[in-house]
Motif scaffolding. Structure first.
Motif, PDB file in Angstrom:
ATOM      1  N   THR A 260       0.855  -1.173   0.000  1.00 24.01           N
ATOM      2  CA  THR A 260       0.000   0.000   0.000  1.00 24.01           C
ATOM      3  C   THR A 260       0.900   1.235   0.000  1.00 24.01           C
ATOM      4  O   THR A 260       1.800   1.344   0.826  1.00 24.01           O
ATOM      5  N   MET A 261       0.665   2.138  -0.943  1.00 20.48           N
ATOM      6  CA  MET A 261       1.576   3.277  -1.068  1.00 20.48           C
ATOM      7  C   MET A 261       0.815   4.580  -1.286  1.00 20.48           C
ATOM      8  O   MET A 261      -0.159   4.620  -2.032  1.00 20.48           O
ATOM      9  N   MET A 262       1.290   5.627  -0.620  1.00 25.51           N
ATOM     10  CA  MET A 262       0.803   6.974  -0.896  1.00 25.51           C
ATOM     11  C   MET A 262       2.009   7.778  -1.336  1.00 25.51           C
ATOM     12  O   MET A 262       2.997   7.857  -0.612  1.00 25.51           O
ATOM     13  N   VAL A 263       1.913   8.362  -2.519  1.00 27.76           N
ATOM     14  CA  VAL A 263       3.090   8.994  -3.113  1.00 27.76           C
ATOM     15  C   VAL A 263       2.786  10.448  -3.483  1.00 27.76           C
ATOM     16  O   VAL A 263       1.963  10.699  -4.363  1.00 27.76           O
ATOM     17  N   VAL A 264       3.430  11.370  -2.790  1.00 27.84           N
ATOM     18  CA  VAL A 264       3.373  12.767  -3.232  1.00 27.84           C
ATOM     19  C   VAL A 264       4.442  12.921  -4.295  1.00 27.84           C
ATOM     20  O   VAL A 264       5.619  12.643  -4.039  1.00 27.84           O
ATOM     21  N   THR A 265       4.054  13.299  -5.499  1.00 26.28           N
ATOM     22  CA  THR A 265       5.040  13.283  -6.582  1.00 26.28           C
ATOM     23  C   THR A 265       4.735  14.314  -7.664  1.00 26.28           C
ATOM     24  O   THR A 265       3.604  14.791  -7.803  1.00 26.28           O
ATOM     25  N   HIS A 266       5.777  14.646  -8.381  1.00 26.28           N
ATOM     26  CA  HIS A 266       5.618  15.465  -9.582  1.00 26.28           C
ATOM     27  C   HIS A 266       5.866  14.620 -10.834  1.00 26.28           C
ATOM     28  O   HIS A 266       5.882  15.139 -11.937  1.00 26.28           O
ATOM     29  N   GLU A 267       6.112  13.309 -10.606  1.00 24.59           N
ATOM     30  CA  GLU A 267       6.353  12.407 -11.731  1.00 24.59           C
ATOM     31  C   GLU A 267       5.011  11.932 -12.272  1.00 24.59           C
ATOM     32  O   GLU A 267       4.483  10.899 -11.857  1.00 24.59           O
ATOM     33  N   LEU A 268       4.457  12.675 -13.212  1.00 23.20           N
ATOM     34  CA  LEU A 268       3.123  12.325 -13.704  1.00 23.20           C
ATOM     35  C   LEU A 268       3.116  10.998 -14.448  1.00 23.20           C
ATOM     36  O   LEU A 268       2.153  10.236 -14.391  1.00 23.20           O
ATOM     37  N   ALA A 269       4.225  10.686 -15.115  1.00 22.92           N
ATOM     38  CA  ALA A 269       4.288   9.416 -15.845  1.00 22.92           C
ATOM     39  C   ALA A 269       4.208   8.251 -14.871  1.00 22.92           C
ATOM     40  O   ALA A 269       3.483   7.280 -15.094  1.00 22.92           O
ATOM     41  N   PHE A 270       4.949   8.382 -13.760  1.00 22.60           N
ATOM     42  CA  PHE A 270       4.915   7.345 -12.732  1.00 22.60           C
ATOM     43  C   PHE A 270       3.503   7.243 -12.151  1.00 22.60           C
ATOM     44  O   PHE A 270       2.949   6.153 -12.001  1.00 22.60           O
ATOM     45  N   ALA A 271       2.925   8.399 -11.858  1.00 20.93           N
ATOM     46  CA  ALA A 271       1.577   8.422 -11.289  1.00 20.93           C
ATOM     47  C   ALA A 271       0.594   7.726 -12.230  1.00 20.93           C
ATOM     48  O   ALA A 271      -0.272   6.962 -11.800  1.00 20.93           O
ATOM     49  N   ARG A 272       0.745   7.984 -13.530  1.00 22.46           N
ATOM     50  CA  ARG A 272      -0.165   7.405 -14.516  1.00 22.46           C
ATOM     51  C   ARG A 272       0.007   5.888 -14.595  1.00 22.46           C
ATOM     52  O   ARG A 272      -0.949   5.130 -14.586  1.00 22.46           O
ATOM     53  N   ASP A 273       1.282   5.444 -14.617  1.00 20.48           N
ATOM     54  CA  ASP A 273       1.541   4.022 -14.847  1.00 20.48           C
ATOM     55  C   ASP A 273       1.310   3.161 -13.618  1.00 20.48           C
ATOM     56  O   ASP A 273       0.890   2.015 -13.732  1.00 20.48           O
ATOM     57  N   VAL A 274       1.640   3.681 -12.456  1.00 19.55           N
ATOM     58  CA  VAL A 274       1.690   2.823 -11.274  1.00 19.55           C
ATOM     59  C   VAL A 274       0.477   2.978 -10.369  1.00 19.55           C
ATOM     60  O   VAL A 274       0.033   2.014  -9.751  1.00 19.55           O
ATOM     61  N   SER A 275      -0.092   4.183 -10.300  1.00 19.63           N
ATOM     62  CA  SER A 275      -1.113   4.334  -9.263  1.00 19.63           C
ATOM     63  C   SER A 275      -2.480   3.823  -9.691  1.00 19.63           C
ATOM     64  O   SER A 275      -2.824   3.801 -10.865  1.00 19.63           O
ATOM     65  N   ASP A 276      -3.229   3.407  -8.675  1.00 19.60           N
ATOM     66  CA  ASP A 276      -4.617   3.000  -8.885  1.00 19.60           C
ATOM     67  C   ASP A 276      -5.510   4.234  -8.884  1.00 19.60           C
ATOM     68  O   ASP A 276      -6.581   4.226  -9.458  1.00 19.60           O
ATOM     69  N   ARG A 277      -5.033   5.253  -8.173  1.00 21.28           N
ATOM     70  CA  ARG A 277      -5.864   6.433  -8.026  1.00 21.28           C
ATOM     71  C   ARG A 277      -4.967   7.657  -7.937  1.00 21.28           C
ATOM     72  O   ARG A 277      -3.873   7.576  -7.361  1.00 21.28           O
ATOM     73  N   ILE A 278      -5.445   8.747  -8.496  1.00 22.36           N
ATOM     74  CA  ILE A 278      -4.699  10.005  -8.384  1.00 22.36           C
ATOM     75  C   ILE A 278      -5.558  11.000  -7.628  1.00 22.36           C
ATOM     76  O   ILE A 278      -6.768  11.110  -7.880  1.00 22.36           O
ATOM     77  N   VAL A 279      -4.914  11.669  -6.683  1.00 21.46           N
ATOM     78  CA  VAL A 279      -5.610  12.684  -5.901  1.00 21.46           C
ATOM     79  C   VAL A 279      -4.972  14.016  -6.242  1.00 21.46           C
ATOM     80  O   VAL A 279      -3.760  14.177  -6.070  1.00 21.46           O
ATOM     81  N   PHE A 280      -5.772  14.943  -6.746  1.00 25.27           N
ATOM     82  CA  PHE A 280      -5.229  16.268  -7.056  1.00 25.27           C
ATOM     83  C   PHE A 280      -5.576  17.217  -5.917  1.00 25.27           C
ATOM     84  O   PHE A 280      -6.747  17.428  -5.600  1.00 25.27           O
ATOM     85  N   VAL A 281      -4.541  17.745  -5.269  1.00 24.16           N
ATOM     86  CA  VAL A 281      -4.733  18.642  -4.130  1.00 24.16           C
ATOM     87  C   VAL A 281      -4.374  20.055  -4.563  1.00 24.16           C
ATOM     88  O   VAL A 281      -3.354  20.278  -5.214  1.00 24.16           O
ATOM     89  N   ASP A 282      -5.247  20.982  -4.224  1.00 25.05           N
ATOM     90  CA  ASP A 282      -4.936  22.389  -4.492  1.00 25.05           C
ATOM     91  C   ASP A 282      -5.504  23.224  -3.353  1.00 25.05           C
ATOM     92  O   ASP A 282      -6.618  22.960  -2.895  1.00 25.05           O
ATOM     93  N   ALA A 283      -4.730  24.188  -2.903  1.00 25.01           N
ATOM     94  CA  ALA A 283      -5.161  25.122  -1.862  1.00 25.01           C
ATOM     95  C   ALA A 283      -5.786  24.413  -0.664  1.00 25.01           C
ATOM     96  O   ALA A 283      -6.807  24.823  -0.133  1.00 25.01           O
ATOM     97  N   GLY A 284      -5.135  23.310  -0.238  1.00 27.78           N
ATOM     98  CA  GLY A 284      -5.542  22.694   1.018  1.00 27.78           C
ATOM     99  C   GLY A 284      -6.710  21.744   0.950  1.00 27.78           C
ATOM    100  O   GLY A 284      -7.117  21.214   1.977  1.00 27.78           O
ATOM    101  N   ASP A 285      -7.294  21.521  -0.222  1.00 24.54           N
ATOM    102  CA  ASP A 285      -8.286  20.456  -0.252  1.00 24.54           C
ATOM    103  C   ASP A 285      -8.183  19.595  -1.496  1.00 24.54           C
ATOM    104  O   ASP A 285      -7.486  19.937  -2.464  1.00 24.54           O
ATOM    105  N   ILE A 286      -8.862  18.457  -1.414  1.00 26.54           N
ATOM    106  CA  ILE A 286      -8.835  17.531  -2.538  1.00 26.54           C
ATOM    107  C   ILE A 286      -9.798  18.055  -3.586  1.00 26.54           C
ATOM    108  O   ILE A 286     -10.996  18.123  -3.380  1.00 26.54           O
ATOM    109  N   CYS A 287      -9.212  18.445  -4.699  1.00 23.44           N
ATOM    110  CA  CYS A 287      -9.985  19.107  -5.735  1.00 23.44           C
ATOM    111  C   CYS A 287     -10.626  18.070  -6.657  1.00 23.44           C
ATOM    112  O   CYS A 287     -11.745  18.229  -7.118  1.00 23.44           O
ATOM    113  N   GLU A 288      -9.871  17.015  -6.894  1.00 22.43           N
ATOM    114  CA  GLU A 288     -10.382  15.994  -7.802  1.00 22.43           C
ATOM    115  C   GLU A 288      -9.642  14.697  -7.528  1.00 22.43           C
ATOM    116  O   GLU A 288      -8.453  14.700  -7.228  1.00 22.43           O
TER     117      GLU A 288
END
Lengths: 274, 246
Positions: free
Chosen positions: A219-247
């Motif tokens: 089980t992994m939670m990854v704060v990252t700027h590697e969008l390619a990694f996020a796309r290939d490896v993650s089951d879910r992407i959480v987009f955070v902006d201004a302190g809340d989960i935007c999408e």
């Protein structure tokens, strides 16, 4: 360091073991989490659940609270309000932390990787991996060293066992740090921008280890700027902006067809800059 | 020329010089140990989150750093005896040195402790090490390395400062030099010899510390426990490529 509140009562007897994968239900559950530094509200009413074996990437602009969110989970940061449940145990509820012994247990349950690796510079690679076992769990030295060598092998660095962090490349240091976190057999790993301070080439070797970890069901939670990694490896992407989960959603949805204007703007900016 | 300088019968004075040299080392040893303990306590107080701990420690440090050592010696030896507190020369001398050097060592230790990055503590916490374990096994070893050079400089400085105790007849080297001079009237010869003895004591000390510093920097195992660990690893891996230079 702990606030002077009563510790939460957690009856350990009727709860599943903290370590390992035996517990059912989400590994991490965050409910109505808020965190502020003075007047600056960094996290606003965050709700997030991470299932066993799930890989969640947290993306978003710099300084919007992504790291703070991650650091709240193992209570390196104290939230102001909300509830954090790890492996079925409430570790934080409305300003009340678990007792310090439970805090230690929590931190053995969720490993953390840092942007600056934070290996202990006065210890060799293998000692860095073993210290949580020997000094933390009081394990037999030889057994701990043997296991640590095995873990170094897993990240491809057994031949560097007796090297000091100062003699390792950034990528190697982060891989040793991963071995150090794995030594405690955590139920989840938190990655706080693990490759941000690495050259692309060195980042690749760290990402390869992370990819492999995800395939073993970690089980992994990854704060990252590697969008390619996020796309290939993650089951879910959480987009955070201004302190809340935007999408949030599956990678193909969030990255290819974001519905929120802020997500769209971020992705456009991000792709424009790379 | 040299024969013209050396007229004192040094063989005759050798035993008393040896005794005085030992007294110098006693002053140095007792004061250094005391100053390290007190300095460490001061450092911990100064990085404490509690104001009530930080402020007295800061005041102490400033007072003892900004008044000359000799003044403290006089206050403690002559001053206290005038209000009925009579201390032996050894106690008064050592106490002055302890109080004075603790202020400096406290600053050195504080810088060492604060020089360990916060990420180190966080990483230790993140792998489930408790507070005490983190301080003892992660922060302290790094802080000590950072403090080593300054701490060692203070040792040599303290050893030389024991010479000030001639003013209270401390029975150390300088006092003995004064005694020999008063008998032989050969000030140049006597104090050159005394100086040579101080050099012979201080120089190896500074060199030894430099040597220790280099070894620590290289990451050599100093403690027996770490030597054992490294040996175990070599045995376990059975890999000739696994060496400290890999």
């Amino acid at each position: 360091m702990l606030p002077s509140h009563e510790p939460l009562t957690n009856d350990a007897s009727d709860l599943p073991p903290v370590n390992g994968r035996t517990a059912s239900g989400p590994v991490v559950a965050i409910e109505h989490l808020s965190k502020s530094y003075g007047d600056n509200l960094v996290l606003k009413d965050i709700n997030l659940t991470v299932a066993r074996g799930e890989v969640v990437s947290i993306i978003g602009p710099s300084g919007v609270g992504k790291s703070t969110l991650l650091r709240c989970i193992n209570l390196l940061e104290r939230p102001n309000s909300g509830r954090i449940v790890v492996q079925g145990r409430t570790v934080w509820e409305n300003g009340k932390a678990a007792s310090s012994s439970e805090l230690v247990a929590l931190r053995r349950t969720v490993g953390m990787l840092f942007q600056s690796f934070n290996l202990f510079p006065h210890l060799t690679a293998v000692e860095n991996v073993a210290i949580g076992l020997t000094r933390g769990l009081g394990q037999n030295e030889t057994v701990a060293l043997e296991q640590s060598l095995h873990l170094l092998d897993r990240v491809g660095l057994r031949h560097k066992a007796l090297s000091f962090p100062g003699r390792l490349s950034g990528g190697e240091q982060q891989r040793v740090a991963i071995a150090r976190a794995l030594a405690l057999e955590p139920a989840a790993l938190l990655f706080d921008e693990p490759t941000s301070s690495l050259d692309p080439e060195l980042a690749t070797e760290v990402l390869a280890v992370m990819r492999e970890l995800s395939q073993t069901g970690m089980t992994m939670m990854v704060v990252t700027h590697e969008l390619a990694f996020a796309r290939d490896v993650s089951d879910r992407i959480v987009f955070v902006d201004a302190g809340d989960i935007c999408e949030e959603g599956p990678p193909e949805k969030v990255l290819q067809n974001p519905t929120q204007p802020r997500t769209q703007a971020f992705l456009a900016r991000f792709r424009g800059s790379t | 020329m040299i024969a013209a300088i050396f007229h004192v019968h040094w063989g005759y004075y050798a035993p008393s010089l040896l005794k005085a040299g030992l007294k110098t080392l006693e002053f140095t040893g007792a004061s250094y140990v005391g100053a390290i303990i007190l300095g460490f306590v001061l450092a911990l107080l100064r990085i404490s989150p509690t104001r009530m701990a930080r402020i007295p420690a800061a005041i102490y440090t400033e007072i003892f750093k900004n008044v000359p050592l000799l003044t403290w010696v006089f206050i403690i030896y002559y001053g206290l005896s005038s209000v009925g507190i009579t201390l032996s020369t050894f106690v008064a001398g050592s106490l002055s040195l302890i109080l004075f050097y603790a202020a400096y060592l406290g600053e050195i230790f504080r810088a060492g402790l604060q020089g360990v990055p916060r990420g180190q503590t966080e990483a230790a916490q993140a792998i489930g090490l408790g507070r005490t374990t983190t301080v003892i096994h992660v922060v302290m070893p790094q802080a000590l390395r950072l403090s080593l050079a300054g701490t060692a400089t203070m040792l040599v400085d303290l050893l030389k400062s024991t010479s000030l105790l001639v003013t209270i007849a401390g029975a150390e080297l300088m006092t003995q030099g004064q005694i020999i001079t008063s008998v032989t009237f050969r000030a140049l010869e006597v104090y050159v010899v005394i100086g040579a003895i101080y050099f012979a004591l201080c120089y190896p000390t500074s060199q030894a510390v430099l040597w220790l510093e280099r070894r620590l920097q290289r990451g050599d195992a100093i403690s027996l426990r770490r030597r054992r660990i490294l040996k175990t690893v070599l045995k376990l891996s059975g890999d000739p490529r696994t060496s400290a230079e890999a």
